[in-house]
Design a protein around this motif. Structure first.
Motif, short mmCIF file in Angstrom:
data_model
loop_
_atom_site.label_atom_id
_atom_site.label_comp_id
_atom_site.label_asym_id
_atom_site.label_seq_id
_atom_site.Cartn_x
_atom_site.Cartn_y
_atom_site.Cartn_z
N LYS A 21 0.74 -0.73 0.00
CA LYS A 21 0.20 0.11 0.09
C LYS A 21 0.93 1.12 -0.26
CE LYS A 21 -3.21 2.41 2.14
NZ LYS A 21 -4.96 2.65 3.12
N ARG A 22 1.83 1.29 0.98
CA ARG A 22 2.75 2.58 0.42
C ARG A 22 3.53 2.95 -0.67
NH1 ARG A 22 4.33 1.23 6.37
NH2 ARG A 22 5.10 -0.56 6.00
N TYR A 46 2.13 1.92 -3.42
CA TYR A 46 1.90 2.26 -4.27
C TYR A 46 1.54 3.69 -3.87
CZ TYR A 46 -1.88 1.65 -7.92
OH TYR A 46 -2.71 1.59 -9.00
N GLN A 47 1.05 3.64 -3.24
CA GLN A 47 0.41 5.04 -2.58
C GLN A 47 1.24 6.54 -3.53
OE1 GLN A 47 -0.42 5.24 1.50
NE2 GLN A 47 -2.82 5.02 0.89
N GLU A 48 3.24 6.10 -2.49
CA GLU A 48 3.90 6.61 -3.30
C GLU A 48 4.93 6.52 -4.81
OE1 GLU A 48 7.07 5.65 0.10
OE2 GLU A 48 5.62 6.37 0.98
N SER A 63 2.45 5.06 -7.32
CA SER A 63 1.80 4.44 -8.20
C SER A 63 2.25 3.25 -8.98
CB SER A 63 1.04 5.98 -9.23
OG SER A 63 0.43 6.34 -8.34
N GLN A 64 2.98 2.34 -8.16
CA GLN A 64 3.09 1.31 -8.93
C GLN A 64 4.00 0.56 -8.02
OE1 GLN A 64 4.10 -0.93 -10.73
NE2 GLN A 64 3.56 0.70 -12.80
N ILE A 65 3.89 -1.11 -7.90
CA ILE A 65 4.04 -2.60 -6.87
C ILE A 65 6.02 -2.61 -7.49
CG2 ILE A 65 4.00 -4.04 -5.52
CD1 ILE A 65 0.60 -3.84 -6.46
N THR A 66 6.76 -2.89 -6.67
CA THR A 66 7.55 -3.09 -7.09
C THR A 66 7.30 -4.44 -7.80
OG1 THR A 66 8.52 -3.73 -4.58
CG2 THR A 66 9.02 -1.18 -5.72
N MET A 125 -3.83 -0.52 -3.89
CA MET A 125 -4.40 0.01 -4.19
C MET A 125 -5.60 0.99 -4.70
SD MET A 125 -2.53 -2.31 -6.67
CE MET A 125 -2.88 -4.09 -6.54
N GLY A 126 -6.39 1.29 -3.63
CA GLY A 126 -7.84 1.60 -3.52
C GLY A 126 -8.58 1.19 -5.12
#
Lengths: 137, 924
Positions: free
Chosen positions: A17-18, A20-22, A24-27, A115-116
């Motif tokens: 979540k963090r 993605y918020q920062e 907009s991706q997921i590593t 991810m909202g």
């Protein structure tokens, strides 16, 4: 000693979540971590997220629940306050065989929340009742 | 040009390629030239070549040391100087001159070919070969020095030694040594490639050049072309492995050593560019890395890891299993070399770790307490904060090795001993709390970036600007207006809750629109460009205000995005302009929406009273409202403080409730399946006109109550439809729409400005407990209560025919066009001016209106305009004379039930109903 896996899964989801918020991706690393913890479930859950299959249903009474459109198009109801899903994988893999923490639908719910990407839906109390206690067809 | 080369090489081929070697042990190629084809083929399998020629080497091994100093090397020579920390040496033959010509350049060009697939490998080998062939033409190879970096100084030295000592070059040797060299280069290169790839998901920063090279244990040919690439590492290491292989040639095929995702073989198509697709790609990559690593691990059980950074050396204390994952509590075996592996930022208590293994890894490792394990990167570290201490969890432990201090034979014995592991059941009652993270990370919900929507207008684009921090926050709209003046203000900060987001058509942007549903003539272009995106907000005192958003690229079609961005959120307004102060009388539409949001669910503040005082009931609805113009940038998310949640989401009613509960003139929201629309709309954008949408849901269809089976919804032109809704309505198949804040009026519903329509996923409407409407949809029988613009079913007996309106016309049986002309050339034939074809049997279309006597409506005149099918049915038994029918033939016939649209209905004496037969939308 308490089970450690849920805590790990929880932290991983928070991390996602963090992240993605920062960005907009997921590593890649987190994706692989997800797969490590949840196995193949992770892949299918991500697919459900990609398909925007999760909706969060609330009613004025304050009840809320989740509904996930499975890959077959069937709708599964998942509870918001404990791990429950009406899908067969949940009863088999999670409850009976106990080799999975979650089914893909519940994981998709967590990921969609992180991810909202949940679709919000408001229904009446009566409708909520019908969702939570579906009449047998 | 390679010709001469090959000739020379003919008599002295000493490289042993798999094909040849197996055909006859030490095969001498005699005078037989090597064909390029067989060479390249051999190259592809050169790994095997070395594998198999090891046997020879065994014999030759005694000579090795002596060869070392010789000026001419025949094949790569192994230095078996078994100094443990001194890797095997390699002596390079003179053929390396190829590289020496322009070493760096060629080296680089090979990088491009360093591929992990065996097929590509073949290609790259043959490329190398041709390059080397070219090289052979140089009579005097020059040695210009070594420009590429060797993996170790030592090797470098060896290289140059060999180069210097190369006095004469014999082609076959150069060939064979070239094999070795290109193999090695390739190996070294692909190890880099792999290391880079792995580094992509490596968790630790210490992952660096000194990453433990992956040692190939089998080359492709011995592995039936499995995608394991011969990769990695310093040449010396590679040779060492080769030697190990030589000594222990037995090949073990361990089923359990299959990589974890074998079960995930099912190919599934994932959404392009989606996360699942990405993970699936990553997974494949990881899988090959793992299987490769395991192969090398099997061949060389004693990798000394002490000095390699990133490798965790752990001692297992206790193991248990949770959901097919083994959880091992471990202590870190600290020594100087691996100390930094974990303790980067926390120097304390990192020695206790929890390591997770997937069941596949666990099955292979069979870890038990007191085992020592090495975890090679990339692994992943997760920090858990518990109340008393930090705990580290190690994930992605695919590259784990159990270190057994004894020799190999006991090793095997332990390996297959059964290990019983206690299983722990996980509670289902605990939900993961992913939202309760540290507050600084807390951001509201996000939607994916929609490139067509400006960033500030998208959800999740929280703009935490300085303004909200520096300005005093005010939660009273009236205070702000008073203190800042009506002309417009900056620098204040008003906190409000966004109740609704909608679009208003605006002739003049500042204008207000009343609640009338009269037609507003508007042109399409005008309609699409001339509108305002509005936010209805409420302050802590219950005061409402309508914000007209001012931003560059607003679109009606993105109203759902705006809605998601703002609705229900608490925001700070840092600037605005007052456009108007309006009242209920002047803006009934606005106030009907405000009324629907009144009273608030939570206590609101009252001016002039202390804040903790509970508000009394029956607070009057605010009688006036400010209309403000706000720039999108002036709305900032306010996440700081706890505010009572004033947001009142629209309650979605079932259609039965709409009929029975919702009072007149109330705003209401509902979801319904559209079964018919009138007039039909086309996909082309056209000026939006008043239209009627007929919806139903399962509560109306299945209920036996008095409620009508359908609901008529009038869409006034002031209710802007976004493109998705428009398209859904064009499709003429049942679609589920959500109507938000429509107005109930006289048994029907009107959508006006501030009503928002949105397309629901069909399945989601069934999610709301209302089942999907199934065909066939039932309509109410026509009765005295029938109103114009409603749907009904009618049956009755034909009592008369409206002869004035009965006529027929031919249409083209090909294209259905009615533009038919009598053909001049052919008698009885028509020429269709649309499809330009002659037709002698045009279809005949008929229009017929009949009068019915209905039992449900005694004494009432019912006139119905029939559809083609019904007409054909009526007339099918009647004799026709030149297209004319006798009226008497249809009189007395029974028709129905027919689905009809009520065009008009008079309620006066001598009741008269005018119907039009229709076809309801059916699911395709």
């Amino acid at each position: 000693m308490d089970a450690i896996l849920p805590t790990v899964a929880e932290e991983l989801l928070r991390e996602i979540k963090r992240n993605y918020q920062e960005t907009s991706q997921i590593t890649d690393e987190l994706l692989l971590g997800l797969k490590f913890i949840f196995g193949p479930t992770a892949l299918y859950a991500l697919d459900l997220v990609d398909q925007r299959s999760v909706s969060h249903v609330t009613s004025p009474s304050g009840r809320s629940t989740f509904q996930v459109v499975g890959s077959s198009g069937k709708m599964y109801t998942c509870f918001a306050s404990c791990h429950y899903c009406s899908c067969p994988a949940f009863s088999f893999s999670v409850l009976r065989k106990n080799d999975n923490m979650l089914c893909k639908h519940i994981l998709a719910i967590y990921l969609s929340q992180a991810m909202g990407l949940c679709q919000e839906l408001t229904v009446t109390d009566k409708q909520m009742c019908d969702i939570l206690f579906p009449k047998e067809d | 040009m390679p010709q001469g080369k090959r000739k020379r090489s003919g008599d002295r081929v000493q490289a042993f390629f798999p094909d040849e070697v197996w055909s006859g042990g030490k095969k001498s190629t005699g005078g037989q030239p090597l064909q390029p084809f067989s060479l390249s083929k051999a190259w592809k399998r050169c790994g095997d070549g070395f594998y198999s020629c090891q046997e020879e080497k065994a014999a030759a091994s005694s000579e090795r040391t002596t060869l070392l100093g010789k000026p001419i090397a025949h094949t790569p020579v192994y230095d078996e100087d078994c100094n443990d920390n001194n890797p095997a040496r390699i002596v390079w033959s003179s053929s390396d001159s190829e590289l020496s010509n322009d070493g760096s350049k060629e080296f680089n060009s090979r990088l491009g070919f360093a591929s992990r697939s065996s097929r590509n490998k073949g290609k790259s080998y043959s490329m190398d070969l041709s390059a080397s062939m070219k090289q052979f033409n140089d009579d005097v190879p020059e040695i210009t020095g070594w420009q590429y970096e060797c993996d170790s100084e030592e090797e470098k030295r060896t290289f140059s030694d060999a180069a210097e000592s190369a006095v004469e070059i014999s082609d076959p040797e150069s060939l064979s040594s070239k094999a070795t060299e290109s193999q090695l280069l390739k190996g070294a290169e692909s190890s880099k490639v792999m290391a880079m790839e792995i580094a992509e998901y490596s968790s630790d920063d210490e992952f660096d050049e000194s990453y433990v090279p992956i040692l190939p244990s089998h080359f492709p040919a011995s592995n039936d072309g499995d995608v394991v690439s011969p990769t990695a590492k310093p040449a010396s290491e590679w040779l060492k492995t080769a030697q190990v292989l030589l000594q222990t040639p037995e090949k073990k095929i361990d089923k359990a050593s299959k990589t974890p995702e074998d079960s995930a073989k099912k190919r599934k198509r994932f959404l392009r560019g989606g996360l699942a697709e990405r993970l699936s790609r990553l997974q494949n990559r990881e899988r090959s890395a793992i299987s490769f690593w395991r192969h090398q691990c099997e061949s060389d059980c004693k990798i000394t890891v002490g000095a390699k950074s990133g490798v965790l050396v752990l001692k297992i204390i206790q193991v248990h299993e949770e959901c097919a994952i083994q959880v091992a509590h471990c202590t870190q075996q600290i020594n100087d070399n691996n100390k930094e592996a974990l303790c980067t930022n926390d120097s304390n208590d990192t020695s206790h770790l929890i390591v997770l293994f997937t069941c596949q890894t666990a099955a292979q490792l069979q870890v038990r307490p007191h085992d020592i394990i090495h975890i090679h990167p990339p692994w992943q570290k997760l920090k858990l904060k518990t109340e008393d201490k930090n705990m580290y969890i190690i994930l992605n432990t695919h590259f784990t090795q159990k270190i057994i201090p004894n020799n190999n034979s006991t090793n095997k014995a332990c390996r297959y001993e059964m290990v019983t592991v206690r299983r722990k059941k996980l509670p289902l009652s605990i939900m993961f709390k992913i939202n309760e993270t540290c507050h600084e990370h807390e951001v509201k919900e996000q939607v994916p970036h929609n490139p067509s929507v400006p960033k500030p207008l998208q959800a999740g684009s929280s703009q935490r600007k300085q303004s909200t921090m520096y300005f005093k926050k005010n939660d009273s709209l009236l205070d702000v207006v008073e203190s800042q003046g009506a002309a417009g203000w900056k620098g204040a900060c008003l906190r409000v809750v966004v109740q609704r987001v909608y679009c208003l058509p605006s002739k003049n942007k500042t204008g207000l629109h009343n609640g009338s549903s009269k037609n507003i003539p508007c042109q399409e272009n005008k309609l699409r460009s001339d509108f305002s995106v509005c936010l209805l907000v409420q302050d802590a005192y219950g005061m409402f205000s309508e914000l007209h958003l001012q931003a560059a690229e607003l679109s009606v079609d993105h109203i759902d995005v705006y809605s998601k961005r703002w609705e229900g959120k608490t925001c700070c307004l840092t600037g605005m302009k007052i456009l108007q102060r309006t009242t209920k009388g002047r803006a009934p539409g606005l106030f009907s929406l405000i009324d629907s949001l009144w009273p608030p669910l939570v206590p609101i503040k009252v001016h002039g009273q202390s804040q903790d005082q509970q508000v009394q009931n029956n607070l009057p609805v605010p009688s006036f409202c400010y209309v403000l113009a706000v720039h999108a940038e002036e709305i900032e998310d306010d996440e700081a403080e706890e505010t009572p949640d004033l947001y009142l989401p629209p309650a979605v009613y079932t259609l039965r409730d709409i009929h029975q509960i919702v009072g007149p003139s109330q705003r209401c929201s509902f979801c319904g399946t559209v079964i018919y629309i009138r007039p039909e709309i086309s996909a082309n954008p056209a000026p939006q006109q008043e239209m009627w949408i007929f919806v139903t849901d399962s509560t109306l269809q299945e209920g036996s109550s008095a409620a009508p089976r359908t609901l008529s919804v009038c869409i006034s032109p002031s209710c802007l439809l976004d493109n998705r809704v428009h398209q859904a309505l064009c499709n003429k198949s049942p679609c589920a729409l959500l109507f938000k804040d429509a107005i109930r009026e006289n048994g029907r519903v009107i959508c006006v400005e501030r009503t928002v329509l949105s397309v629901q996923k069909p399945l989601l409407s069934s999610a709301s407990g209302v089942k999907q409407v199934t065909d066939p949809v039932q309509l109410d029988d026509l009765d005295c209560a029938a109103q114009a613009n409603s749907l009904c079913a009618v049956q009755g007996i034909i009592t008369g025919v409206n002869e004035k309106t009965a006529y027929s016309w031919p249409v083209c049986n090909e294209c259905g066009s009615n533009k038919l002309q009598r053909s001049d050339e052919k008698r009885e034939a028509y020429l269709c001016s649309q499809c330009c074809q002659y037709t002698s049997n045009p279809d005949i279309r008929m229009q017929l209106e009949v009068f019915l006597r209905c039992d449900s409506m005694p004494g009432c005149t019912v006139r119905i305009k029939l559809q083609q099918e019904t007409i054909s049915l009526l007339l099918r038994l009647s004799p026709s004379v030149d297209g004319c029918y006798e009226v008497s033939n249809v009189l007395g016939m029974k028709v129905g039930p027919l689905n009809c649209y009520v065009q008009s209905a008079s309620s006066q004496l001598g009741r008269y109903v005018e119907l039009k037969e229709i076809s309801l939308w059916k699911a395709n």
